[in-house]
Design a protein around this motif. Structure first.
Motif, PDB file in Angstrom:
ATOM      1  N   ALA A 100      34.539  51.884  43.963  1.00 18.19           N
ATOM      2  CA  ALA A 100      33.400  51.196  43.171  1.00 18.19           C
ATOM      3  C   ALA A 100      33.923  49.887  42.960  1.00 18.19           C
ATOM      4  N   LEU A 101      34.934  49.332  42.685  1.00 21.65           N
ATOM      5  CA  LEU A 101      35.418  47.911  42.689  1.00 21.65           C
ATOM      6  C   LEU A 101      35.430  47.150  43.983  1.00 21.65           C
ATOM      7  N   ALA A 102      35.608  48.024  45.003  1.00 20.11           N
ATOM      8  CA  ALA A 102      35.399  47.306  46.609  1.00 20.11           C
ATOM      9  C   ALA A 102      33.993  47.097  46.652  1.00 20.11           C
ATOM     10  N   ASN A 103      33.081  47.949  46.344  1.00 23.28           N
ATOM     11  CA  ASN A 103      31.726  47.630  46.432  1.00 23.28           C
ATOM     12  C   ASN A 103      31.153  46.568  45.654  1.00 23.28           C
ATOM     13  N   TYR A 104      31.599  46.664  44.491  1.00 24.05           N
ATOM     14  CA  TYR A 104      31.083  45.376  43.450  1.00 24.05           C
ATOM     15  C   TYR A 104      31.654  44.070  43.887  1.00 24.05           C
ATOM     16  N   LEU A 105      32.654  43.971  44.437  1.00 25.61           N
ATOM     17  CA  LEU A 105      33.213  42.635  44.926  1.00 25.61           C
ATOM     18  C   LEU A 105      32.746  42.206  46.188  1.00 25.61           C
ATOM     19  N   THR A 106      32.165  43.030  47.197  1.00 21.42           N
ATOM     20  CA  THR A 106      31.551  42.833  48.331  1.00 21.42           C
ATOM     21  C   THR A 106      30.295  42.600  47.963  1.00 21.42           C
ATOM     22  N   GLU A 107      29.466  43.125  47.203  1.00 19.04           N
ATOM     23  CA  GLU A 107      28.250  42.457  46.600  1.00 19.04           C
ATOM     24  C   GLU A 107      28.196  41.256  45.935  1.00 19.04           C
ATOM     25  N   LYS A 108      29.162  40.956  44.998  1.00 21.53           N
ATOM     26  CA  LYS A 108      29.284  39.688  44.380  1.00 21.53           C
ATOM     27  C   LYS A 108      29.556  38.737  45.285  1.00 21.53           C
ATOM     28  N   ARG A 110      28.448  38.338  48.418  1.00 24.76           N
ATOM     29  CA  ARG A 110      27.433  38.003  49.267  1.00 24.76           C
ATOM     30  C   ARG A 110      26.551  36.937  48.446  1.00 24.76           C
ATOM     31  N   THR A 111      26.580  36.990  46.961  1.00 21.65           N
ATOM     32  CA  THR A 111      25.480  36.201  46.221  1.00 21.65           C
ATOM     33  C   THR A 111      26.203  35.067  45.379  1.00 21.65           C
ATOM     34  N   ARG A 112      27.571  35.095  45.299  1.00 16.44           N
ATOM     35  CA  ARG A 112      28.357  34.154  44.388  1.00 16.44           C
ATOM     36  C   ARG A 112      29.143  33.304  45.240  1.00 16.44           C
ATOM     37  N   SER A 113      29.064  31.813  44.945  1.00 15.11           N
ATOM     38  CA  SER A 113      29.750  31.177  45.818  1.00 15.11           C
ATOM     39  C   SER A 113      31.350  30.900  45.021  1.00 15.11           C
ATOM     40  N   TRP A 114      32.057  32.177  45.072  1.00 20.70           N
ATOM     41  CA  TRP A 114      33.247  31.975  44.460  1.00 20.70           C
ATOM     42  C   TRP A 114      34.443  31.289  45.497  1.00 20.70           C
ATOM     43  N   ARG A 115      35.030  30.445  44.970  1.00 15.81           N
ATOM     44  CA  ARG A 115      36.002  29.763  45.711  1.00 15.81           C
ATOM     45  C   ARG A 115      37.558  30.420  45.497  1.00 15.81           C
ATOM     46  N   SER A 116      37.801  31.093  44.438  1.00 13.58           N
ATOM     47  CA  SER A 116      39.142  31.607  44.107  1.00 13.58           C
ATOM     48  C   SER A 116      38.964  32.548  43.082  1.00 13.58           C
ATOM     49  N   ILE A 117      39.663  33.665  43.461  1.00 14.24           N
ATOM     50  CA  ILE A 117      39.690  34.926  42.806  1.00 14.24           C
ATOM     51  C   ILE A 117      41.207  35.202  42.278  1.00 14.24           C
ATOM     52  N   GLY A 118      41.311  35.470  41.196  1.00 11.10           N
ATOM     53  CA  GLY A 118      42.952  35.889  40.605  1.00 11.10           C
ATOM     54  C   GLY A 118      42.909  37.334  40.678  1.00 11.10           C
ATOM     55  N   VAL A 119      44.064  37.849  41.377  1.00 15.14           N
ATOM     56  CA  VAL A 119      44.039  39.326  41.326  1.00 15.14           C
ATOM     57  C   VAL A 119      45.632  39.709  40.521  1.00 15.14           C
ATOM     58  N   SER A 120      45.459  41.016  39.947  1.00 12.05           N
ATOM     59  CA  SER A 120      46.735  41.525  39.368  1.00 12.05           C
ATOM     60  C   SER A 120      47.342  42.399  40.344  1.00 12.05           C
ATOM     61  N   TRP A 121      47.747  43.788  40.003  1.00 13.46           N
ATOM     62  CA  TRP A 121      48.328  44.563  40.944  1.00 13.46           C
ATOM     63  C   TRP A 121      48.097  45.800  40.446  1.00 13.46           C
ATOM     64  N   GLY A 122      48.619  46.996  41.400  1.00 12.84           N
ATOM     65  CA  GLY A 122      48.547  48.385  40.925  1.00 12.84           C
ATOM     66  C   GLY A 122      47.660  49.085  41.927  1.00 12.84           C
ATOM     67  N   MET A 123      47.839  50.515  41.848  1.00 14.81           N
ATOM     68  CA  MET A 123      47.430  51.422  42.867  1.00 14.81           C
ATOM     69  C   MET A 123      45.722  51.518  42.962  1.00 14.81           C
ATOM     70  N   THR A 124      45.003  51.140  41.905  1.00 13.95           N
ATOM     71  CA  THR A 124      43.664  50.876  41.855  1.00 13.95           C
ATOM     72  C   THR A 124      43.185  49.912  42.743  1.00 13.95           C
ATOM     73  N   LEU A 125      44.039  48.738  42.547  1.00 12.46           N
ATOM     74  CA  LEU A 125      43.725  47.634  43.503  1.00 12.46           C
ATOM     75  C   LEU A 125      43.864  48.024  44.888  1.00 12.46           C
ATOM     76  N   GLU A 126      44.999  48.693  45.176  1.00  3.52           N
ATOM     77  CA  GLU A 126      45.474  49.006  46.389  1.00  3.52           C
ATOM     78  C   GLU A 126      44.112  50.093  47.065  1.00  3.52           C
ATOM     79  N   HIS A 127      43.613  51.106  46.634  1.00  9.10           N
ATOM     80  CA  HIS A 127      42.709  51.882  46.997  1.00  9.10           C
ATOM     81  C   HIS A 127      41.491  51.027  47.252  1.00  9.10           C
ATOM     82  N   ALA A 128      41.194  49.975  46.411  1.00  4.58           N
ATOM     83  CA  ALA A 128      40.060  49.040  46.647  1.00  4.58           C
ATOM     84  C   ALA A 128      40.173  48.457  47.972  1.00  4.58           C
TER      85      ALA A 128
END
Length: 328
Positions: A100-108, A110-128
């Protein structure tokens, strides 16, 4: 006479609503057809809603999930909540939320002009990362928000930041430091090194942050493998900790605990995190209910991505696993 005027007003509202909801006409098209102003058409629609002339009924199998999302959103006071169905037997708290996170990030993206995204760590992010389609965002930079460990190679902060960058076709900036300094090392002196200045400056201007949360139990990789040897989970719990976000341990009310480990943590300060425009927390599991609540109370979450098992516990006021075990 008054009744005739009211009847005429109701008749106009009914005709407007028929064209709007049934025929699918725009307010401008309705105004032109009925020789009225757009303001009058808009007012008629609003008046019809208030009077109960218009009743919207949505027939879809997704309604229960949408209602659950809204209930969690209101309970935690968040901007947005996404709830996905979890695998029940055996229960998996990472896979569905990661997808779900992967899908949300992909959609965002497409529509947002983000230049930088901070990330944490963990197995949930590995699955994403595994679920992300290959993309190309050459103007985007993925920035690690905390130090890492030498263990857990596939889901520690070093691999997560490079993994996101590879999947998104982006650049990345790595915080090449341990998550906790050794006892006796001065944090200010350590961070005064030139190699850290540019990275910490990037943390001050992130457009979004992708966060995870963990409890105080062996389920947490940080607790099982990342704590300094002289600090135990019992030490943290005695100080009031119920879990961590970005290696910062929080109490049940969302405040940072008063413990020496907080002054040894290498990562972004939580006050800086709160100022990031969009903070997405991806977390699920009975054992994470308490820390999800605490992170939300602390202002570290705008969007929560979780599963239905966790959502039901949040809205029912159910105790998190760590709390239940402590009570036994």
């Amino acid at each position: 006479m008054v009744r005739e005027v009211q009847d005429e007003t109701d008749a106009f509202a009914a005709e407007v609503c028929w064209h709007y909801y049934v025929n699918g006409m725009t307010q401008a098209e309705i105004a032109q057809q009925l020789d009225a102003t757009r303001l009058r058409v808009n007012q008629a629609i609003q008046r019809a809603k208030v009077a109960g002339m218009v009743k919207v009924r949505i027939e879809a199998p997704f309604i229960a999930r949408i209602e659950l999302q809204e209930a969690v959103r209101l309970r935690l006071g968040l901007r947005r909540v996404l709830v996905v169905p979890a695998r029940q037997e055996p229960y998996d708290c990472h896979c569905a939320v990661g997808a779900a996170l992967a899908n949300y990030l992909t959609e965002k993206l497409r529509t947002r002009s983000w230049r930088s995204i901070g990330v944490s760590w963990g197995m949930t992010l590995e699955h994403a990362i595994r679920k992300l389609p290959q993309q190309s965002h050459p103007d985007l930079e993925i920035v690690s928000m905390l130090g890492g460990t030498m263990q857990g190679a596939s889901f520690n902060s070093f691999s997560i930041v490079s993994g996101f960058a590879a999947a998104l076709g982006a650049n990345y900036s790595l915080l090449a430091a341990p998550i906790f300094l050794s006892e006796g090392v001065e944090r200010e002196a350590f961070l005064a090194q030139e190699i850290f200045a540019a990275h910490f400056a990037k943390l001050e201007s992130l457009d979004a942050a992708i966060l995870t949360a963990s409890d105080i139990s062996p389920r947490s990789f940080l607790i099982a493998n990342g704590l300094p040897k002289e600090i135990s989970p019992d030490d943290l719990m005695r100080a009031g900790a119920i879990g961590d976000v970005l290696g910062r341990f929080l109490g049940r009310d969302g405040t940072r605990i008063d413990h020496p480990i907080d002054r040894r943590t290498i990562g972004v300060d939580l006050d800086i995190v709160r100022r990031i425009p969009e903070k997405v927390l991806a977390a699920a599991g009975r054992h994470k209910v308490d820390i999800i609540r605490a992170a939300s109370m602390s202002g570290l979450v705008d969007t929560l991505v979780t599963d239905d098992v966790t959502a039901e516990l949040i809205i029912s006021g159910g105790l998190g696993q760590a709390h239940e075990e402590a009570a036994e």
